[in-house]
Scaffold this motif. Structure first.
Motif, PDB file in Angstrom:
ATOM      1  N   PRO A   1       0.804  -1.232   0.000  1.00 10.56           N
ATOM      2  CA  PRO A   1       0.000   0.000   0.000  1.00 10.56           C
ATOM      3  C   PRO A   1       0.838   1.284   0.000  1.00 10.56           C
ATOM      4  CG  PRO A   1       0.147  -0.823   2.225  1.00 10.56           C
ATOM      5  CD  PRO A   1       0.960  -1.767   1.365  1.00 10.56           C
TER       6      PRO A   1
ATOM      7  N   TRP B   1      -0.022  -5.069   4.328  1.00  7.63           N
ATOM      8  CA  TRP B   1       0.044  -4.528   5.693  1.00  7.63           C
ATOM      9  C   TRP B   1      -1.101  -5.078   6.531  1.00  7.63           C
ATOM     10  CZ3 TRP B   1       1.589   1.375   5.765  1.00  7.63           C
ATOM     11  CH2 TRP B   1       2.825   1.525   5.110  1.00  7.63           C
ATOM     12  N   TRP B   2      -2.293  -5.124   5.932  1.00  7.67           N
ATOM     13  CA  TRP B   2      -3.457  -5.649   6.655  1.00  7.67           C
ATOM     14  C   TRP B   2      -3.290  -7.139   6.941  1.00  7.67           C
ATOM     15  CZ3 TRP B   2      -7.419  -6.694   9.442  1.00  7.67           C
ATOM     16  CH2 TRP B   2      -8.306  -7.714   9.103  1.00  7.67           C
TER      17      TRP B   2
ATOM     18  N   PHE C   1      -5.142   4.358  -4.922  1.00  5.75           N
ATOM     19  CA  PHE C   1      -6.272   3.998  -4.049  1.00  5.75           C
ATOM     20  C   PHE C   1      -6.580   5.083  -3.022  1.00  5.75           C
ATOM     21  CE2 PHE C   1      -4.464   2.917   0.102  1.00  5.75           C
ATOM     22  CZ  PHE C   1      -3.110   2.751  -0.191  1.00  5.75           C
TER      23      PHE C   1
ATOM     24  N   ILE D   1      -8.708  -1.785  -0.980  1.00  3.41           N
ATOM     25  CA  ILE D   1      -7.684  -2.802  -1.279  1.00  3.41           C
ATOM     26  C   ILE D   1      -7.457  -3.758  -0.106  1.00  3.41           C
ATOM     27  CG2 ILE D   1      -6.503  -1.180  -2.853  1.00  3.41           C
ATOM     28  CD1 ILE D   1      -4.173  -1.205  -0.749  1.00  3.41           C
ATOM     29  N   ARG D   2      -8.201  -3.556   0.978  1.00  5.97           N
ATOM     30  CA  ARG D   2      -7.926  -4.311   2.207  1.00  5.97           C
ATOM     31  C   ARG D   2      -7.767  -5.823   2.024  1.00  5.97           C
ATOM     32  NH1 ARG D   2     -11.155  -1.736   5.699  1.00  5.97           N
ATOM     33  NH2 ARG D   2      -9.370  -0.442   6.214  1.00  5.97           N
TER      34      ARG D   2
ATOM     35  N   CYS E   1     -11.331   1.252   3.108  1.00  4.62           N
ATOM     36  CA  CYS E   1     -10.284   1.007   2.111  1.00  4.62           C
ATOM     37  C   CYS E   1     -10.634  -0.177   1.218  1.00  4.62           C
ATOM     38  CB  CYS E   1      -8.974   0.741   2.855  1.00  4.62           C
ATOM     39  SG  CYS E   1      -7.652   0.222   1.781  1.00  4.62           S
TER      40      CYS E   1
ATOM     41  N   CYS F   1      -2.605   3.904   8.871  1.00  2.00           N
ATOM     42  CA  CYS F   1      -2.457   4.107   7.431  1.00  2.00           C
ATOM     43  C   CYS F   1      -2.824   5.520   6.953  1.00  2.00           C
ATOM     44  CB  CYS F   1      -3.300   3.059   6.712  1.00  2.00           C
ATOM     45  SG  CYS F   1      -3.127   3.053   4.938  1.00  2.00           S
TER      46      CYS F   1
ATOM     47  N   ALA G   1      -2.520  -1.812  11.468  1.00  2.00           N
ATOM     48  CA  ALA G   1      -1.952  -1.103  10.315  1.00  2.00           C
ATOM     49  C   ALA G   1      -2.956  -0.097   9.764  1.00  2.00           C
ATOM     50  CB  ALA G   1      -1.552  -2.100   9.236  1.00  2.00           C
ATOM     51  N   CYS G   2      -4.208  -0.514   9.677  1.00  6.00           N
ATOM     52  CA  CYS G   2      -5.241   0.374   9.120  1.00  6.00           C
ATOM     53  C   CYS G   2      -5.439   1.618   9.985  1.00  6.00           C
ATOM     54  CB  CYS G   2      -6.552  -0.382   8.977  1.00  6.00           C
ATOM     55  SG  CYS G   2      -6.443  -1.844   7.943  1.00  6.00           S
TER      56      CYS G   2
ATOM     57  N   PRO H   1     -10.526   2.745   8.306  1.00  7.70           N
ATOM     58  CA  PRO H   1     -10.803   3.480   7.061  1.00  7.70           C
ATOM     59  C   PRO H   1     -11.518   2.606   6.033  1.00  7.70           C
ATOM     60  CG  PRO H   1      -8.470   3.652   7.696  1.00  7.70           C
ATOM     61  CD  PRO H   1      -9.081   2.610   8.574  1.00  7.70           C
TER      62      PRO H   1
HETATM   63  S1  SF4 Z   1      -3.164  -0.798   5.895  1.00  5.78           S
HETATM   64 FE1  SF4 Z   1      -5.413  -1.010   5.962  1.00  5.78          FE
HETATM   65  S2  SF4 Z   1      -6.224   0.999   5.340  1.00  5.78           S
HETATM   66 FE2  SF4 Z   1      -4.035   0.920   4.708  1.00  5.78          FE
HETATM   67  S3  SF4 Z   1      -4.029   0.218   2.598  1.00  5.78           S
HETATM   68 FE3  SF4 Z   1      -3.825  -1.599   3.899  1.00  5.78          FE
HETATM   69  S4  SF4 Z   1      -5.925  -2.337   4.247  1.00  5.78           S
HETATM   70 FE4  SF4 Z   1      -6.058  -0.247   3.458  1.00  5.78          FE
END
Ligand code: SF4
Length: 172
Positions: free
Chosen positions: A31, A128-129, A43, A122-123, A120, A140, A136-137, A118
């Motif tokens: 991300p 990171w998720w 994104f 692409i989760r 998001c 982010c 992480a979110c 958030p």
């Molecule tokens: S860390 Fe979480 S909010 Fe950030 S891009 Fe990844 S899934 Fe989306």
């Protein structure tokens, strides 16, 4: 009570459900990627202030085009947009052989920036998720891939730093 986005976020990372997809579709997404990486998409757009950036997550990630990149104006696209692209794995300096060390440092060194997950898109595929989960979110939205006004704390997280600081995925 969680809203739908939050319920999605709290679901365990996908496993067998992804086995029916093509290999490239199931690769984890970085991300904090660069626009020139293969299959890169936009994104999010960095908003907020210089001191307190806040990412606005797009309802639908957009393929990278010259027109989109030109919208960043005089600054680099990575200062204005967040890009996601298939994780470079061992081709990235942040990959420690098993995990993304940038994601680890982000979670362990930065405080949570928001108290709501958030929205998001692409989760399900976000590295990171998948690795750090909700933690992480929650951090982010303050990540700016190339931030020349980053704080000392952000520069330590981004090590090895880019310019004066940033969270850029470093391909070797
Ligand atoms: S860390 Fe979480 S909010 Fe950030 S891009 Fe990844 S899934 Fe989306």
């Amino acid at each position: 009570m969680h809203d739908p986005d939050e319920r999605d976020a709290l679901r365990p990372p996908e496993g067998k459900a992804e086995d029916t997809r093509s290999a490239s579709d199931s690769l984890p997404l970085c991300p904090s990627a660069q626009p020139e990486m293969e299959s890169s998409v936009v994104f999010g757009v960095v908003g907020g202030s210089v001191e307190e950036p806040r990412l606005a997550y797009l309802k639908e990630p957009q393929p990278v085009t010259d027109e989109i990149l030109e919208l960043s104006g005089p600054v680099k696209p990575t200062e204005v947009f967040r890009f996601a692209a298939p994780c470079a794995g061992s081709g990235c300096k942040h990959f420690d052989g098993a995990d993304c060390s940038l994601a680890k440092r982000t979670v362990s060194m930065l405080p949570a920036a928001v108290n709501k997950i958030p929205p998001c898109r692409i989760r399900p595929r976000c590295r990171w998720w998948r690795q750090e989960g909700v933690a992480a979110c929650m951090r982010c939205p303050v990540v700016v891939t190339e931030n020349y006004r980053s704080t000392e704390e952000q520069r330590r997280v981004a090590d090895p730093p880019v310019g004066k600081g940033g969270f850029l995925c470093h391909e070797s």
